[in-house]
Each structure stands twice: as structure tokens, then as C-alpha cells.
Design an enzyme around this catalytic site. Sequence first.
Site, PDB file in Angstrom:
ATOM      1  N   HIS A  81     -33.555  13.855 -23.341  1.00  0.00           N
ATOM      2  CA  HIS A  81     -32.716  13.205 -22.334  1.00  0.00           C
ATOM      3  C   HIS A  81     -32.806  13.916 -20.979  1.00  0.00           C
ATOM      4  O   HIS A  81     -33.215  15.074 -20.869  1.00  0.00           O
ATOM      5  CB  HIS A  81     -31.260  13.168 -22.798  1.00  0.00           C
ATOM      6  CG  HIS A  81     -30.646  14.536 -22.978  1.00  0.00           C
ATOM      7  ND1 HIS A  81     -30.259  15.338 -21.918  1.00  0.00           N
ATOM      8  CD2 HIS A  81     -30.351  15.235 -24.101  1.00  0.00           C
ATOM      9  CE1 HIS A  81     -29.736  16.455 -22.365  1.00  0.00           C
ATOM     10  NE2 HIS A  81     -29.801  16.430 -23.693  1.00  0.00           N
ATOM     11  N   GLU A  86     -27.314  15.760 -31.867  1.00  0.00           N
ATOM     12  CA  GLU A  86     -27.546  17.189 -31.674  1.00  0.00           C
ATOM     13  C   GLU A  86     -26.749  18.000 -32.693  1.00  0.00           C
ATOM     14  O   GLU A  86     -25.795  17.493 -33.319  1.00  0.00           O
ATOM     15  CB  GLU A  86     -27.148  17.582 -30.242  1.00  0.00           C
ATOM     16  CG  GLU A  86     -27.498  18.997 -29.833  1.00  0.00           C
ATOM     17  CD  GLU A  86     -28.992  19.302 -29.911  1.00  0.00           C
ATOM     18  OE1 GLU A  86     -29.552  19.190 -31.035  1.00  0.00           O
ATOM     19  OE2 GLU A  86     -29.596  19.670 -28.901  1.00  0.00           O
TER      20      GLU A  86
END
Length: 325
Positions: free
Chosen positions: A126, A200
Site C-alpha cells: 500500500h 497485517e
Amino acid sequence: MGGGLLVQFGTADFRWWVSDIAQQVPYCVHNHQRWRFSSPPPPTQITCHALRVSSPASSSVATKATSGDGAVDVLVSQEPKEDVRAAEAVEKRASLTGNAYDFKGATTSLVSGRLTNSKKVTIVRHGLSSWNAESRIQGSSNLSILTDAGEKQAEMCRHALSNLSFDCCFSSPISRAKRSAELIWQEREEPLIFLDSLKEANLYFLEGMKNVDAKREYPELYNAWREDPANFKVNGIYPVRDLWLTAKEAWKEILVTPGESFLVVTHKSILRALICTALGLAPERFRAIDINNGGISTIVFNKQGEAMLQSLNLTSHIYSERVYY
């Protein structure tokens, strides 16, 4: 090299090596014919004095080969013509790529059975998030959002990938990755799928802390996270070890999806785990790989589900108008 079989045909026009003959299907290509050794001798170097078939329809031929210990019989059988053509194609490509196409057995399969086709997976980290910019520990928190600079990076990724076709995009549902995926996938009609297995690592009470504060308040814990991540333990959990399990689940979900080319947008730690598990590396190698915001990596999988890393952390598109093909 380790124990194996080295075969020489005629003089020195062709040599073939298999490092572990007990675990691989031994074969070679010689004079446009593919040969399979159905009864290989003990690991040694041998020279074949004759290797002939009487006609294209012949199914097998026995030939005498000599080794350091004396004579050995090697039974050789001819493969079907379609396999010969496939072998010739591999041989032709290998001459240009240094055998990069012929990577069967190079890594551990990530699937239980054969895939219907080979797969190409492009993975993007990202764009820059608010906690990246503030040097805070992010983990699985949804409070860190994509910055203006991060949105620009995602747009540059979209431009860089504009000439590539994908069957679908997989993304973490956490906001910074989700927003990056939406920007990269903009104007494409194929599905955008959010997978929990791409989230994550959960770093519990460390999430949101500035790195400098975490290092001061929890020095042993912080140093373990930085220096010995495989043994880093917080709240009774080993986050990096768990990432390896999560990454394997993500790969299974991705690889069983119909299609040939996929885009994945996710976070650095799970991205490290995805690459390491694909290559058969243990959690101890967690910090052997680093990925920048907007960095692009590519992995291809053969039908056995074995991976080959083609590119790692490409970032030229972040600093230029680079488009990948």
C-alpha cells in the site's frame, strides 16, 4: 554438487544432472528425443556408449554404460511425442533464460494438488500511510489511513500496471491497503476481493506507539521485534510465526481461484511472509526482505504450485512515468 547422476551421450555433446534422483523424475532431451531413466544406477558419473532406437515407435532400448565400478545396465524408455515437443520447447526457452523456466522442485508446493494452469501474482504494498509518516507501529490497526502522498503512489502504481491484464484483485480489508487497492483497480471491471488472510500482523498494545517510545518503554520487546522477529512474543502470541500460517492460507485462496494473473495489495509484514512462504523460507528470514510503499513484486507458480520470484520491490514507477509490460 550433491549425490546424483551425470550422463554423457556419445562424446561431450550433452550433459544432464539431477541433484536428487530419488525425489525427481529423471529425464533428458537429446537429439530432439526425450528419455526417461526407469532404473537409474547408484549416484555416479557414467558414459553411455550407445543410445539408439530402431524406429520412432520403439518404446524402450537397453544400453550398456560404464562407470568407475564397472559396467551398469541403464534401461531407457521413449516418451510420447507430445511430451517430446513440450521438452523441446522447454529446452529452447532454457537456452535463452539460463533454465529459468524449468524450475520444478525448486520450492515447496503451496497447494495440495495440481493447479489447472500456471499463475502469475503481482503483489503491491500500500501507499504511504499516516502512521508510516509519523513512524508509528501499525500492525492490524485500522486507524492508520492513506496520506495524500500515499494516494499519489497508488495512482502511480495504477499507471505502471495499466498495460497488464489481471483476472481479479485481492486486497487486505484494512483501510490503508483497501484504499490503495481501490485506486489501483479504478476503471477495471474484474472483481476486487477483500481477504482477511491478507491483513497485517496483530501487534496488540504496541500498535499506534511511535517507534522511539516503544523502544524506550518496552526495550526487550521492541528489540525482539526488530532483531529476532521469529521469537518475538506479545500477549502470549508469536505474531510473525502466525503470519506464516496466515500467508499460506492466503496463497491457497489465491491459487485456487480461476484465472492466470492476479493482483494482490497488502502490507509489508504479510507481504514478507507471502514471499518467504512461496520460496520455502522460515520465519527467521522475515527481515531478509524489505518492500517500499508502492513497491511491486511478481511471483509465478507452475502447475505443481511451486513458486519462482521474478521481481522484487520494483519502485522506478514511483519516481517516473514507468509502465511495466
